[in-house]
Design a protein around this motif. Structure first.
Motif, PDB file in Angstrom:
ATOM      1  N   ALA A 208      -3.043  -5.708   9.984  1.00  0.00           N
ATOM      2  CA  ALA A 208      -2.473  -6.293  11.034  1.00  0.00           C
ATOM      3  C   ALA A 208      -2.140  -7.665  10.851  1.00  0.00           C
ATOM      4  O   ALA A 208      -2.797  -8.522  10.202  1.00  0.00           O
ATOM      5  CB  ALA A 208      -3.530  -6.105  12.040  1.00  0.00           C
ATOM      6  N   PRO A 210      -1.513 -11.319  12.866  1.00  0.00           N
ATOM      7  CA  PRO A 210      -1.907 -11.876  14.101  1.00  0.00           C
ATOM      8  C   PRO A 210      -0.741 -11.999  15.174  1.00  0.00           C
ATOM      9  O   PRO A 210       0.261 -12.193  14.723  1.00  0.00           O
ATOM     10  CB  PRO A 210      -2.321 -13.287  13.735  1.00  0.00           C
ATOM     11  N   LYS A 229     -11.442  -5.468  18.266  1.00  0.00           N
ATOM     12  CA  LYS A 229     -11.395  -5.880  16.923  1.00  0.00           C
ATOM     13  C   LYS A 229     -12.870  -6.210  16.572  1.00  0.00           C
ATOM     14  O   LYS A 229     -13.356  -7.005  16.876  1.00  0.00           O
ATOM     15  CB  LYS A 229     -10.529  -7.034  16.773  1.00  0.00           C
ATOM     16  N   MET A 379      -7.482  -5.223  19.044  1.00  0.00           N
ATOM     17  CA  MET A 379      -6.339  -4.727  18.171  1.00  0.00           C
ATOM     18  C   MET A 379      -5.266  -3.949  18.901  1.00  0.00           C
ATOM     19  O   MET A 379      -5.731  -3.208  19.807  1.00  0.00           O
ATOM     20  CB  MET A 379      -6.759  -3.699  17.243  1.00  0.00           C
ATOM     21  N   TRP A 396       1.111  -2.978  13.875  1.00  0.00           N
ATOM     22  CA  TRP A 396      -0.370  -3.365  14.290  1.00  0.00           C
ATOM     23  C   TRP A 396      -0.469  -4.813  14.296  1.00  0.00           C
ATOM     24  O   TRP A 396      -0.006  -5.749  13.505  1.00  0.00           O
ATOM     25  CB  TRP A 396      -1.455  -2.978  12.867  1.00  0.00           C
ATOM     26  N   TRP A 397      -1.067  -5.249  15.426  1.00  0.00           N
ATOM     27  CA  TRP A 397      -1.290  -6.798  15.678  1.00  0.00           C
ATOM     28  C   TRP A 397      -2.703  -6.817  15.883  1.00  0.00           C
ATOM     29  O   TRP A 397      -3.537  -6.092  16.846  1.00  0.00           O
ATOM     30  CB  TRP A 397      -0.465  -7.179  17.116  1.00  0.00           C
ATOM     31  N   LYS A 398      -3.210  -8.076  15.616  1.00  0.00           N
ATOM     32  CA  LYS A 398      -4.678  -8.395  16.103  1.00  0.00           C
ATOM     33  C   LYS A 398      -4.568  -9.495  17.182  1.00  0.00           C
ATOM     34  O   LYS A 398      -3.795 -10.447  16.810  1.00  0.00           O
ATOM     35  CB  LYS A 398      -5.411  -8.689  14.894  1.00  0.00           C
ATOM     36  N   TRP A 399      -5.114  -9.301  18.249  1.00  0.00           N
ATOM     37  CA  TRP A 399      -4.869 -10.186  19.369  1.00  0.00           C
ATOM     38  C   TRP A 399      -6.287 -10.902  19.496  1.00  0.00           C
ATOM     39  O   TRP A 399      -7.035 -10.185  20.418  1.00  0.00           O
ATOM     40  CB  TRP A 399      -4.521  -9.480  20.625  1.00  0.00           C
ATOM     41  N   LYS A 400      -6.510 -11.719  18.743  1.00  0.00           N
ATOM     42  CA  LYS A 400      -7.987 -12.507  18.803  1.00  0.00           C
ATOM     43  C   LYS A 400      -8.149 -13.409  20.033  1.00  0.00           C
ATOM     44  O   LYS A 400      -7.138 -13.798  20.452  1.00  0.00           O
ATOM     45  CB  LYS A 400      -8.285 -13.381  17.593  1.00  0.00           C
TER      46      LYS A 400
END
Lengths: 528, 333
Positions: A208, A210, A229, A379, A396-400
């Protein structure tokens, strides 16, 4: 060896991606299968075990060059690379070797391990004497296991694809798992038909990016699937021919380390591949990652560690079903099948839950649960997307969750240990309160080796007082610290305690007076 | 005969400094690189071939006297003569003789041939003051014809690919040596102003150099000579697709090239390599060696282990190892 050394130079001598791909393609089109197999293996970062002690290599090279050991040390300091130092120091080359790469690897490099020291030395001297400068460098890099030439696996695959005309995704998959660099491997590898004999072979992982813009720009939330995540070890579980294989993202077979997951795998139907995250897990929550390191570090898994740090695979994707590659299917389909496949599994495999929300606002609100749930954030995966190879933008994105960030000044330093022994690597940072810097947090990680060296030099040159091993230094360097949690504390002079502080970056653009104050940090405290 | 004072290397008997780093009453200049030719001294003395270059550094109105190579002059009982050092046009070693004792100050030197300046002249002496810029055995230069051939091949390959070749060279000495050495029939050659300034001085001195033009508007495939310090990105953009190379002894180490993200490094230096240093030191027959800027300590220790009386001389010349990888540091002109 000539062609491979020339390839190394070409890759080393350009910063341009296309030139690298061209060089790789040119090499693989010409290379004999036995050489090509080894070349692929080295280029994607596989390496033989360390064959000879560094100290001995340095000693033999110094004698051959007619310089004392101290001079080797001086040269090494100037070069910063062992293989290169040796190549530069050896007497001028008399010629170059025309023997192929596979000869040097199979007949010379691999047998080294079995030889007595004197015979090792003979072999190395003979090799050096027969090679030119470029070949010596490459040879030394192979021997020291430090073969790196600034190409990613993805780039190697693109070069291979250009050389063979085969699809990059197919080639990437064929490079996964356990294979030996033989001519037979190469023939199969570049074959049109897939003759897949490796039952353990995993698929390339989908990675993924960010999230870098506002989440609303992703479009209607209904098109997206959200999951937590997890902060664990990314892994693929392969169940084929009634056997279970667990692969890490570094393509290491780690089945033995996690017997509870292996056991859970045996309950799965044959011909299934699951993608997920391995986590230390107790009472429905992940344990801190430090606990996981206790598991990963050891070869022998005792009952005690099994009960203290039990692990699970949180499965979130399905790549193969009934022996068929289903990566091209939509995520929504794969998720539904995953839920069926994982349902009967033993406790070692859990389904990673979906995070439901009717709007982005609602999802953003749920994201704030992340700290409480010991996860890194969310995620976001497009429900229509296939399972892609590698890190691609879009699906796919990670959204921390954002860590807390504070600018603080280095005020104390003390030496670290192990690899960092004799370097000042453990730091205390201060923030302003009434015109004074008060200690606020300690941090040990986050700087590169190069930055550590520079800070170390600064500490040595700017020590104002010594308290045992601790040096008080001139308050001059500013760092951005990140941390995960903050609470009031009566035991800290700043009045606050923070969780997981680490150095995010060195703010060379800031002066000490630009650092934060205790007051601004207290504003981060949750309301009482 | 010589000592280090606040201005630099000083000969008290003769009343002169050699390459002072601060203004001094009388300065003997070994060559016109900025760390050796500092402006502001009351009087300068240099080799005749160096006059225009030194004037370009210290000012046209400075008092500059010259001597031919090998000519001697008596200064307070010290017999001074200047001899070719092979470093750049007009570079010299300073030979000092008093009461039968001979000292030679090398300045910067190389023992490799160079068509743009006379070759290094080995001189017998009691005390040899040598530089040590590349004083480690890892520094060994390939034959220059080979390096010129590599530059030619790189330029031709770039030209065929429609790229402009940007070659970073030190503007005084290196640029002219490269120009004279490579095959300039491959296409137009351009030079940034800071390089062209010294090309012009070389041509005035009678050194034959191929024609060069300003970089503005050069067609793709040209070769552009530029100084090794930071160049504005906008200037690069105007050139279209480029390949970058640098010519320097520091390019012997991959790390220095990679830190600068250069495509190619060409190993060619106007300083002596390790074998060159040892060869030059031995040829002097000197039993006392004083080592200035560079890898002083390794060279001193090496010579001591071979029975010579060697010591480090703390000087402020900056041709030392330089993080940026440039061989000499110069003001940006």
């Amino acid at each position: 060896m000539k062609d491979f050394a020339a390839l190394y130079s070409m890759l080393d001598e350009t910063t341009k991606t296309n030139a690298k791909i061209e060089a790789l393609a040119g090499y693989f089109q010409k290379a004999a299968p036995a050489d090509a197999a080894w070349a692929v293996s080295f280029l994607i970062g596989r390496k033989p075990k360390r064959l000879i002690e560094v100290r001995k290599l340095a000693e033999w090279a110094s004698r051959e060059a007619g310089v004392p050991d101290w001079m080797f040390g001086e040269c090494y300091q100037a070069v910063g690379d062992l293989a290169e130092t040796i190549a530069l120091l050896l007497p001028p080359a008399a010629g170059s070797t025309t023997l192929p790469l596979h000869f040097w690897v199979e007949e010379r490099l691999l047998p080294l391990q079995q030889l007595e020291e004197a015979a090792q030395r003979e072999l190395m001297l003979e090799a050096w004497r027969g090679m030119d400068d470029r070949q010596r460098l490459v040879w030394n890099k192979l021997i020291t296991g430090a073969f790196r030439v600034g190409v990613s696996q993805n780039l190697v695959v693109r070069g291979l694809s250009a050389a063979t005309g085969l699809d990059a995704a197919v080639l990437a998959h064929r490079l996964m798992g356990d294979w030996q660099p033989t001519p037979q491997f190469w023939e199969t590898f570049i074959g049109i038909e897939r003759r897949d004999e490796d039952v353990s072979r995993p698929y390339p992982f989908c990675l993924a990016h960010p999230l870098d813009g506002p989440v609303e720009e992703l479009g209607p939330i209904a098109e997206w699937q959200a999951e937590w995540k997890w902060d664990g070890i990314r892994a693929q579980l392969v169940r084929r021919q009634r056997r279970t294989y667990l692969w890490s993202r570094g393509e290491e077979l780690i089945t033995d380390r996690f017997p509870e997951i292996e056991a859970a795998g045996s309950v799965l139907a044959d011909g299934a591949v699951l993608d997920g995250e391995i986590l230390p897990w107790k009472h429905g929550l992940p344990l801190p990652f430090a606990q996981m390191q206790r598991r990963v570090g050891r070869k022998i898994i005792t009952d005690r560690i099994l009960s203290e740090v039990p692990v699970v695979l949180l499965a979130f994707d399905l790549l193969e079903l009934d022996g068929e590659d289903v990566r091209e299917r939509e995520l929504r389909w794969r998720r539904a099948r995953l839920e069926e496949v994982a349902a009967p599994a033993a406790p070692g495999i859990l389904l990673s839950p979906l995070v439901e929300a009717a709007s982005w606002e609602e999802l953003a609100a749920r994201r704030t649960e992340a700290r409480r749930r010991h996860v890194e954030g969310l995620m976001l995966k497009r429900r229509e997307s296939p399972y892609r190879v590698g890190r691609r933008r879009g699906d796919w994105w990670k959204w921390k969750i954002q860590p807390y960030a504070v600018d603080a000044v280095l005020i104390y330093a003390q030496p670290g240990n192990g690899r960092r022994a004799s370097l000042f690597t453990d730091y205390t940072f201060g923030v302003w309160e009434g015109g004074q810097l008060v200690p606020f947090a300690k941090a040990y990680s986050g700087l590169t080796d190069e930055e550590i060296r520079r800070v170390d030099a600064f500490v040595r040159a700017n020590t104002q007082a010594r308290h045992g091993p601790v040096r008080a230094v001139k308050p001059e360097l500013v760092f951005e610290l990140h941390f995960e949690g903050i609470q009031r504390s009566g035991r800290h002079r700043s009045g606050v305690a923070v969780r997981f502080p680490r150095i995010a970056r060195w703010r060379t653009d800031k002066k000490p007076e630009d650092a934060d104050t205790v007051e601004t940090i207290k504003a981060l405290l949750p309301p009482q | 005969m010589l000592e280090i004072n606040t201005c630099g290397l000083y000969c008290a008997a003769g009343g002169f400094h050699i390459d002072p780093w601060k203004p001094a009453p009388r300065a003997v200049i070994t060559h016109a690189h900025s760390d050796h030719a500092c402006p502001g001294s009351e009087a300068y003395l240099c080799a005749a071939a160096s006059r225009q270059l030194v004037a370009a550094r210290v000012g046209e109105d400075a008092r500059i006297e010259t001597m031919e190579y090998g000519e001697t002059r008596d200064l307070g009982g010290v017999r001074l003569s200047l001899h070719p050092a092979g470093h750049i046009l007009g570079s010299c070693q300073a030979r000092l003789e008093r009461n039968g004792e001979v000292w030679v100050v090398s300045g910067d030197y190389k023992v490799q041939p160079d068509t743009t300046c006379p070759a290094f002249e080995p001189l017998r002496c009691h005390v040899f003051v040598t530089e040590s810029t590349f004083g480690l055995p890892i520094y060994r230069w390939p034959p220059q014809a080979e390096v010129f051939g590599e530059i030619d091949a790189w330029w031709r390959a770039n030209r065929e690919a429609g790229r402009t070749s940007v070659l970073l060279v030190y503007p005084l000495g290196k640029a002219q040596r490269v120009l004279a050495g490579i095959d300039c029939s491959a296409g137009p050659v351009a030079a940034r102003a800071s390089v062209e300034r010294f090309n012009a001085l070389y041509r005035q001195a009678g050194i034959a150099l191929p024609g060069t033009r300003p970089p503005a508007g050069v067609p793709p495939g040209a070769l552009v000579l530029a100084p090794p310090w930071t160049i504005p990105p906008a200037w690069f953009r105007r050139l279209g697709p480029v390949s970058t190379g640098m010519v320097s002894g520091w390019m012997r180490i991959r790390g220095t090239r990679r830190r600068r993200s250069l495509d190619r490094g060409f190993v060619l230096s106007d300083h002596a390599d390790w074998p060159g240093l040892l060869q030059a030191i031995e040829a002097t027959g000197a039993e006392r060696v004083r080592v200035t800027h560079g890898y002083r300590y390794p060279l001193v220790r090496w010579l001591r282990e071979r029975g010579l009386d060697a010591q480090a001389f703390e000087t402020r010349y900056t041709a030392e190892q330089d993080e940026t990888g440039s061989e000499d540091v110069e003001e940006i002109s």
